[in-house]
Design a protein around this motif. Structure first.
Motif, PDB file in Angstrom:
ATOM      1  N   MET A 127       0.838  -1.211   0.000  1.00  0.00           N
ATOM      2  CA  MET A 127       0.000   0.000   0.000  1.00  0.00           C
ATOM      3  C   MET A 127       0.869   1.255   0.000  1.00  0.00           C
ATOM      4  O   MET A 127       0.576   2.221  -0.703  1.00  0.00           O
ATOM      5  CB  MET A 127      -0.943   0.005   1.211  1.00  0.00           C
ATOM      6  CG  MET A 127      -2.068  -1.001   1.140  1.00  0.00           C
ATOM      7  SD  MET A 127      -3.175  -0.707  -0.250  1.00  0.00           S
ATOM      8  CE  MET A 127      -2.961  -2.209  -1.166  1.00  0.00           C
ATOM      9  N   GLN A 128       1.977   1.236   0.774  1.00  0.00           N
ATOM     10  CA  GLN A 128       2.893   2.382   0.782  1.00  0.00           C
ATOM     11  C   GLN A 128       3.521   2.593  -0.591  1.00  0.00           C
ATOM     12  O   GLN A 128       3.660   3.729  -1.049  1.00  0.00           O
ATOM     13  CB  GLN A 128       3.988   2.196   1.827  1.00  0.00           C
ATOM     14  CG  GLN A 128       3.542   2.430   3.243  1.00  0.00           C
ATOM     15  CD  GLN A 128       4.701   2.300   4.229  1.00  0.00           C
ATOM     16  OE1 GLN A 128       5.824   1.983   3.863  1.00  0.00           O
ATOM     17  NE2 GLN A 128       4.411   2.555   5.493  1.00  0.00           N
ATOM     18  N   CYS A 140       0.935   4.051  -2.881  1.00  0.00           N
ATOM     19  CA  CYS A 140       0.733   5.461  -2.520  1.00  0.00           C
ATOM     20  C   CYS A 140       1.847   6.322  -3.110  1.00  0.00           C
ATOM     21  O   CYS A 140       1.590   7.403  -3.648  1.00  0.00           O
ATOM     22  CB  CYS A 140       0.685   5.628  -1.002  1.00  0.00           C
ATOM     23  SG  CYS A 140      -0.835   5.042  -0.236  1.00  0.00           S
ATOM     24  N   HIS A 141       3.076   5.840  -3.014  1.00  0.00           N
ATOM     25  CA  HIS A 141       4.212   6.604  -3.540  1.00  0.00           C
ATOM     26  C   HIS A 141       4.126   6.744  -5.063  1.00  0.00           C
ATOM     27  O   HIS A 141       4.355   7.829  -5.606  1.00  0.00           O
ATOM     28  CB  HIS A 141       5.531   5.949  -3.130  1.00  0.00           C
ATOM     29  CG  HIS A 141       6.718   6.790  -3.430  1.00  0.00           C
ATOM     30  ND1 HIS A 141       7.114   7.824  -2.610  1.00  0.00           N
ATOM     31  CD2 HIS A 141       7.586   6.790  -4.475  1.00  0.00           C
ATOM     32  CE1 HIS A 141       8.178   8.413  -3.129  1.00  0.00           C
ATOM     33  NE2 HIS A 141       8.484   7.805  -4.259  1.00  0.00           N
ATOM     34  N   SER A 162       1.428   6.586  -6.975  1.00  0.00           N
ATOM     35  CA  SER A 162       0.317   7.467  -7.355  1.00  0.00           C
ATOM     36  C   SER A 162       0.615   8.922  -7.011  1.00  0.00           C
ATOM     37  O   SER A 162       0.224   9.827  -7.744  1.00  0.00           O
ATOM     38  CB  SER A 162      -0.988   7.007  -6.699  1.00  0.00           C
ATOM     39  OG  SER A 162      -0.913   7.111  -5.298  1.00  0.00           O
ATOM     40  N   GLU A 163       1.341   9.139  -5.928  1.00  0.00           N
ATOM     41  CA  GLU A 163       1.707  10.506  -5.549  1.00  0.00           C
ATOM     42  C   GLU A 163       2.697  11.092  -6.547  1.00  0.00           C
ATOM     43  O   GLU A 163       2.599  12.264  -6.929  1.00  0.00           O
ATOM     44  CB  GLU A 163       2.306  10.501  -4.144  1.00  0.00           C
ATOM     45  CG  GLU A 163       2.533  11.879  -3.578  1.00  0.00           C
ATOM     46  CD  GLU A 163       3.000  11.821  -2.127  1.00  0.00           C
ATOM     47  OE1 GLU A 163       3.069  12.897  -1.521  1.00  0.00           O
ATOM     48  OE2 GLU A 163       3.285  10.729  -1.612  1.00  0.00           O
ATOM     49  N   PRO A 183      -3.468   8.402  -2.857  1.00  0.00           N
ATOM     50  CA  PRO A 183      -2.956   7.796  -1.625  1.00  0.00           C
ATOM     51  C   PRO A 183      -3.976   7.826  -0.479  1.00  0.00           C
ATOM     52  O   PRO A 183      -4.093   6.864   0.276  1.00  0.00           O
ATOM     53  CB  PRO A 183      -1.728   8.646  -1.278  1.00  0.00           C
ATOM     54  CG  PRO A 183      -1.259   9.159  -2.596  1.00  0.00           C
ATOM     55  CD  PRO A 183      -2.524   9.389  -3.389  1.00  0.00           C
ATOM     56  N   GLN A 184      -4.719   8.901  -0.378  1.00  0.00           N
ATOM     57  CA  GLN A 184      -5.748   8.998   0.661  1.00  0.00           C
ATOM     58  C   GLN A 184      -6.837   7.938   0.441  1.00  0.00           C
ATOM     59  O   GLN A 184      -7.277   7.279   1.377  1.00  0.00           O
ATOM     60  CB  GLN A 184      -6.364  10.400   0.655  1.00  0.00           C
ATOM     61  CG  GLN A 184      -7.431  10.588   1.710  1.00  0.00           C
ATOM     62  CD  GLN A 184      -8.058  11.977   1.644  1.00  0.00           C
ATOM     63  OE1 GLN A 184      -7.570  12.870   0.966  1.00  0.00           O
ATOM     64  NE2 GLN A 184      -9.149  12.151   2.360  1.00  0.00           N
ATOM     65  N   LEU A 242      -6.493   5.082  -1.141  1.00  0.00           N
ATOM     66  CA  LEU A 242      -5.925   3.762  -0.886  1.00  0.00           C
ATOM     67  C   LEU A 242      -5.855   3.446   0.602  1.00  0.00           C
ATOM     68  O   LEU A 242      -6.144   2.329   1.025  1.00  0.00           O
ATOM     69  CB  LEU A 242      -4.528   3.646  -1.505  1.00  0.00           C
ATOM     70  CG  LEU A 242      -4.443   3.723  -3.026  1.00  0.00           C
ATOM     71  CD1 LEU A 242      -2.994   3.669  -3.472  1.00  0.00           C
ATOM     72  CD2 LEU A 242      -5.261   2.624  -3.670  1.00  0.00           C
ATOM     73  N   LEU A 243      -5.469   4.435   1.395  1.00  0.00           N
ATOM     74  CA  LEU A 243      -5.347   4.208   2.833  1.00  0.00           C
ATOM     75  C   LEU A 243      -6.706   4.081   3.515  1.00  0.00           C
ATOM     76  O   LEU A 243      -6.800   3.514   4.606  1.00  0.00           O
ATOM     77  CB  LEU A 243      -4.515   5.318   3.476  1.00  0.00           C
ATOM     78  CG  LEU A 243      -3.054   5.365   3.018  1.00  0.00           C
ATOM     79  CD1 LEU A 243      -2.332   6.548   3.635  1.00  0.00           C
ATOM     80  CD2 LEU A 243      -2.334   4.061   3.327  1.00  0.00           C
ATOM     81  N   GLN A 263      -8.221  -3.673  -0.037  1.00  0.00           N
ATOM     82  CA  GLN A 263      -6.762  -3.599  -0.075  1.00  0.00           C
ATOM     83  C   GLN A 263      -6.181  -4.941  -0.518  1.00  0.00           C
ATOM     84  O   GLN A 263      -5.200  -4.981  -1.253  1.00  0.00           O
ATOM     85  CB  GLN A 263      -6.207  -3.214   1.296  1.00  0.00           C
ATOM     86  CG  GLN A 263      -6.386  -1.757   1.633  1.00  0.00           C
ATOM     87  CD  GLN A 263      -5.690  -1.370   2.929  1.00  0.00           C
ATOM     88  OE1 GLN A 263      -5.178  -2.199   3.666  1.00  0.00           O
ATOM     89  NE2 GLN A 263      -5.686  -0.076   3.215  1.00  0.00           N
TER      90      GLN A 263
END
Length: 141
Positions: free
Chosen positions: A9-10, A13-14, A16-17, A74-75, A77-78, A85
């Motif tokens: 997930m991290q 997030c990275h 996609s960011e 990222p928001q 996804l979290l 997930q």
């Protein structure tokens, strides 16, 4: 060794960011409920013409309320429930399973240094967001 879901997930997030990905998840159920409720109220207040006016007004209001609510990926996804997930994790692990890494920072560096892997992971994200969440995707800051 199994890959921890939090690490995946991290990583997503990275990725996609870095791409500046934002998505608007459409809440069509909320809009439909609003349209139905205003049609009902219109019917109570004005009979058959009230149903038409209330339904039209509620439909427009519902569409306005649920459109354009972009959030950073990222928001999103979290905030996904564990079952969602896991779906995303399963698709992602197929792509990164062959990589040799010791921690999430090293995994992220490996992926960000490889345009092909970034493209594949971005594809997984786009596919998941558009098909599973029916989200509209936007890029850039």
């Amino acid at each position: 060794m199994p890959i921890p879901i939090d690490d995946v997930m991290q990583l997503l997030c990275h990725v996609s960011e870095a791409r500046g990905m934002k998505a608007a998840v459409k809440h069509s159920g909320r809009g439909a409920l609003l349209a139905g409720a205003t049609a009902f109220l219109g019917g109570l207040m004005g009979g058959p013409p009230g149903i038409a006016v209330g339904g039209a007004f509620g439909g427009l209001l519902g569409a306005w309320m649920t459109s354009g609510q972009f959030k950073p990926v990222p928001q999103i996804l979290l905030e996904l429930p564990p079952i969602e997930q896991q779906k995303l994790y399963d698709e992602t692990v197929d792509i990164i399973r062959h990589l040799d890494w010791t921690d999430v920072a090293q995994l992220t560096a490996l992926v960000m240094g490889n345009a092909g892997l970034q493209q594949k992971l971005t594809g997984v994200l786009i596919n998941y967001l558009s098909k599973e969440l029916r989200a509209q995707i936007e890029y850039g800051e």
